[in-house]
Write a protein that holds these residues in place. Structure first.
Motif, mmCIF file in Angstrom:
data_model
loop_
_atom_site.group_PDB
_atom_site.id
_atom_site.type_symbol
_atom_site.label_atom_id
_atom_site.label_comp_id
_atom_site.label_asym_id
_atom_site.label_seq_id
_atom_site.Cartn_x
_atom_site.Cartn_y
_atom_site.Cartn_z
ATOM 1 N N TYR A 33 0.863 -1.170 0.000
ATOM 2 C CA TYR A 33 0.000 0.000 0.000
ATOM 3 C C TYR A 33 0.901 1.222 0.000
ATOM 4 C CZ TYR A 33 -3.581 -3.381 1.195
ATOM 5 O OH TYR A 33 -4.431 -4.457 1.181
ATOM 6 N N LYS A 34 0.642 2.149 -0.925
ATOM 7 C CA LYS A 34 1.525 3.287 -1.125
ATOM 8 C C LYS A 34 0.777 4.586 -0.904
ATOM 9 C CE LYS A 34 2.130 2.132 -5.385
ATOM 10 N NZ LYS A 34 2.603 2.064 -6.778
ATOM 11 N N LYS A 35 1.465 5.507 -0.256
ATOM 12 C CA LYS A 35 0.997 6.887 -0.151
ATOM 13 C C LYS A 35 2.239 7.756 -0.313
ATOM 14 C CE LYS A 35 -1.730 10.125 2.422
ATOM 15 N NZ LYS A 35 -2.908 10.272 3.235
ATOM 16 N N GLY A 36 2.397 8.297 -1.507
ATOM 17 C CA GLY A 36 3.639 9.004 -1.803
ATOM 18 C C GLY A 36 4.789 8.026 -1.662
ATOM 19 N N PRO A 37 5.889 8.426 -1.033
ATOM 20 C CA PRO A 37 7.019 7.514 -0.850
ATOM 21 C C PRO A 37 6.888 6.591 0.373
ATOM 22 C CG PRO A 37 7.631 9.722 -0.150
ATOM 23 C CD PRO A 37 6.231 9.811 -0.696
ATOM 24 N N PHE A 38 5.794 6.696 1.122
ATOM 25 C CA PHE A 38 5.583 5.844 2.302
ATOM 26 C C PHE A 38 4.942 4.537 1.845
ATOM 27 C CE2 PHE A 38 3.399 4.302 6.078
ATOM 28 C CZ PHE A 38 4.303 4.569 7.090
ATOM 29 N N ARG A 39 5.453 3.405 2.369
ATOM 30 C CA ARG A 39 4.970 2.095 1.968
ATOM 31 C C ARG A 39 4.554 1.257 3.172
ATOM 32 N NH1 ARG A 39 5.220 4.614 -2.108
ATOM 33 N NH2 ARG A 39 6.316 4.083 -4.000
ATOM 34 N N VAL A 40 3.492 0.449 2.970
ATOM 35 C CA VAL A 40 3.054 -0.551 3.940
ATOM 36 C C VAL A 40 2.994 -1.870 3.179
ATOM 37 C CG1 VAL A 40 1.191 -1.346 5.445
ATOM 38 C CG2 VAL A 40 1.671 1.103 5.253
ATOM 39 N N LEU A 41 3.783 -2.860 3.594
ATOM 40 C CA LEU A 41 3.788 -4.171 2.965
ATOM 41 C C LEU A 41 3.098 -5.149 3.897
ATOM 42 C CD1 LEU A 41 4.715 -6.005 0.626
ATOM 43 C CD2 LEU A 41 6.807 -6.413 1.937
ATOM 44 N N VAL A 42 2.031 -5.787 3.393
ATOM 45 C CA VAL A 42 1.264 -6.770 4.162
ATOM 46 C C VAL A 42 1.579 -8.138 3.570
ATOM 47 C CG1 VAL A 42 -1.033 -7.533 4.830
ATOM 48 C CG2 VAL A 42 -0.528 -5.090 4.655
ATOM 49 N N HIS A 43 2.082 -9.037 4.410
ATOM 50 C CA HIS A 43 2.474 -10.367 3.944
ATOM 51 C C HIS A 43 1.273 -11.299 3.885
ATOM 52 C CE1 HIS A 43 6.714 -9.371 4.027
ATOM 53 N NE2 HIS A 43 6.506 -8.790 5.196
ATOM 54 N N ALA A 44 0.964 -11.789 2.677
ATOM 55 C CA ALA A 44 -0.077 -12.791 2.430
ATOM 56 C C ALA A 44 -1.419 -12.409 3.052
ATOM 57 C CB ALA A 44 0.383 -14.167 2.918
ATOM 58 N N GLY A 45 -1.774 -11.137 2.989
ATOM 59 C CA GLY A 45 -3.061 -10.686 3.501
ATOM 60 C C GLY A 45 -3.180 -10.678 5.012
ATOM 61 N N ASN A 46 -2.086 -10.910 5.715
ATOM 62 C CA ASN A 46 -2.090 -10.964 7.180
ATOM 63 C C ASN A 46 -1.674 -9.601 7.725
ATOM 64 O OD1 ASN A 46 -1.840 -11.497 9.880
ATOM 65 N ND2 ASN A 46 -0.278 -13.084 9.657
ATOM 66 N N PHE A 47 -2.642 -8.836 8.201
ATOM 67 C CA PHE A 47 -2.350 -7.488 8.705
ATOM 68 C C PHE A 47 -1.657 -7.518 10.069
ATOM 69 C CE2 PHE A 47 -5.104 -6.370 5.280
ATOM 70 C CZ PHE A 47 -4.687 -5.104 4.896
ATOM 71 N N ASP A 48 -1.379 -8.717 10.598
ATOM 72 C CA ASP A 48 -0.581 -8.844 11.827
ATOM 73 C C ASP A 48 0.899 -9.029 11.508
ATOM 74 O OD1 ASP A 48 -2.832 -8.591 13.355
ATOM 75 O OD2 ASP A 48 -3.031 -10.728 13.807
ATOM 76 N N ASP A 49 1.259 -9.004 10.228
ATOM 77 C CA ASP A 49 2.641 -9.180 9.778
ATOM 78 C C ASP A 49 2.910 -8.150 8.687
ATOM 79 O OD1 ASP A 49 5.176 -10.104 9.179
ATOM 80 O OD2 ASP A 49 4.473 -11.905 8.142
ATOM 81 N N MET A 50 3.410 -6.978 9.100
ATOM 82 C CA MET A 50 3.600 -5.873 8.154
ATOM 83 C C MET A 50 5.012 -5.304 8.245
ATOM 84 S SD MET A 50 0.156 -3.570 8.259
ATOM 85 C CE MET A 50 -0.071 -3.414 9.999
ATOM 86 N N GLU A 51 5.380 -4.669 7.163
ATOM 87 C CA GLU A 51 6.584 -3.846 7.128
ATOM 88 C C GLU A 51 6.154 -2.466 6.658
ATOM 89 O OE1 GLU A 51 9.959 -5.510 4.970
ATOM 90 O OE2 GLU A 51 8.959 -7.458 5.051
ATOM 91 N N ILE A 52 6.745 -1.450 7.247
ATOM 92 C CA ILE A 52 6.506 -0.087 6.772
ATOM 93 C C ILE A 52 7.859 0.553 6.519
ATOM 94 C CG2 ILE A 52 4.266 0.157 7.913
ATOM 95 C CD1 ILE A 52 5.633 1.839 10.079
ATOM 96 N N TRP A 53 7.923 1.424 5.543
ATOM 97 C CA TRP A 53 9.171 2.145 5.315
ATOM 98 C C TRP A 53 8.919 3.467 4.615
ATOM 99 C CZ3 TRP A 53 7.966 -2.231 2.553
ATOM 100 C CH2 TRP A 53 7.960 -2.136 1.177
#
Length: 129
Positions: free
Chosen positions: A79-99
Motif C-alpha cells: 500500500y503506497k501513499k507518496g514515498p511511504f509504503r506498507v507491505l502486508v504479507h499474504a493478507g495478514n495485517f498482523d505481519d507488516m513492514e513499513i518504510w
C-alpha cells in the motif's frame, strides 16, 4: 481502552457513549483531568480513556487514509501513499513492514490506526489524515 499517553490530537479512534460506538478524531487532550475530546459525526464530547477503542488497520482503513494498493504474485500487497509504503504479507495485517526512505520497520501483531498515524508522523514529519 486506549491509554491517554498513547494519543495525540488528530488520532482516529472509536468512542463509546452509552453503548453507542462512533468513529471520531481526537481534537484535544486534558492530561490533568485525564479526558480526551473526540469529534464524531454526532458531536464533540469529552471521554475518558476507558470509553475509547482503537481501530484495527485493515485494507478499508488504508484506503480511507489515501493509500493505493499494489498486488504481488506471492499474495503480498503493498500500500503506497507518496514515498511511504506498507507491505502486508499474504493478507495478514498482523505481519507488516513499513518504510519511508531509509527508515524501515517490521511490525508484528495487530496495528491500530492511531499507531500507524504515529509511525507515519515520526517517519515523514507529516500528519496522516
Amino acid at each position: 481502552m486506549i491509554k491517554i499517553s498513547d494519543l495525540h490530537e488528530g488520532d482516529f479512534v472509536m468512542a463509546n457513549y452509552d453503548g453507542q460506538v462512533n468513529e471520531g478524531v481526537v481534537t484535544d487532550i486534558n492530561h490533568e483531568d485525564r479526558e480526551i475530546c473526540v469529534k464524531t459525526d454526532v458531536q464533540s464530547f469529552w471521554f475518558t480513556e476507558n470509553d475509547l477503542l482503537p481501530i484495527v488497520v485493515n485494507e478499508n482503513q488504508l484506503y480511507r487514509l489515501g493509500f493505493e494498493k499494489e498486488l504481488y504474485e506471492n499474495e503480498d500487497a503493498k500500500y503506497k501513499k507518496g514515498p511511504f509504503r506498507v507491505l502486508v504479507h499474504a493478507g495478514n495485517f498482523d505481519d507488516m513492514e513499513i518504510w519511508y526512505r531509509e527508515d524501515h520497520r517490521l511490525l508484528k501483531g495487530p496495528l491500530f490506526v492511531h499507531q500507524l498515524q504515529h509511525h507515519y508522523h515520526q517517519m515523514t514529519k507529516v500528519d496522516l489524515a
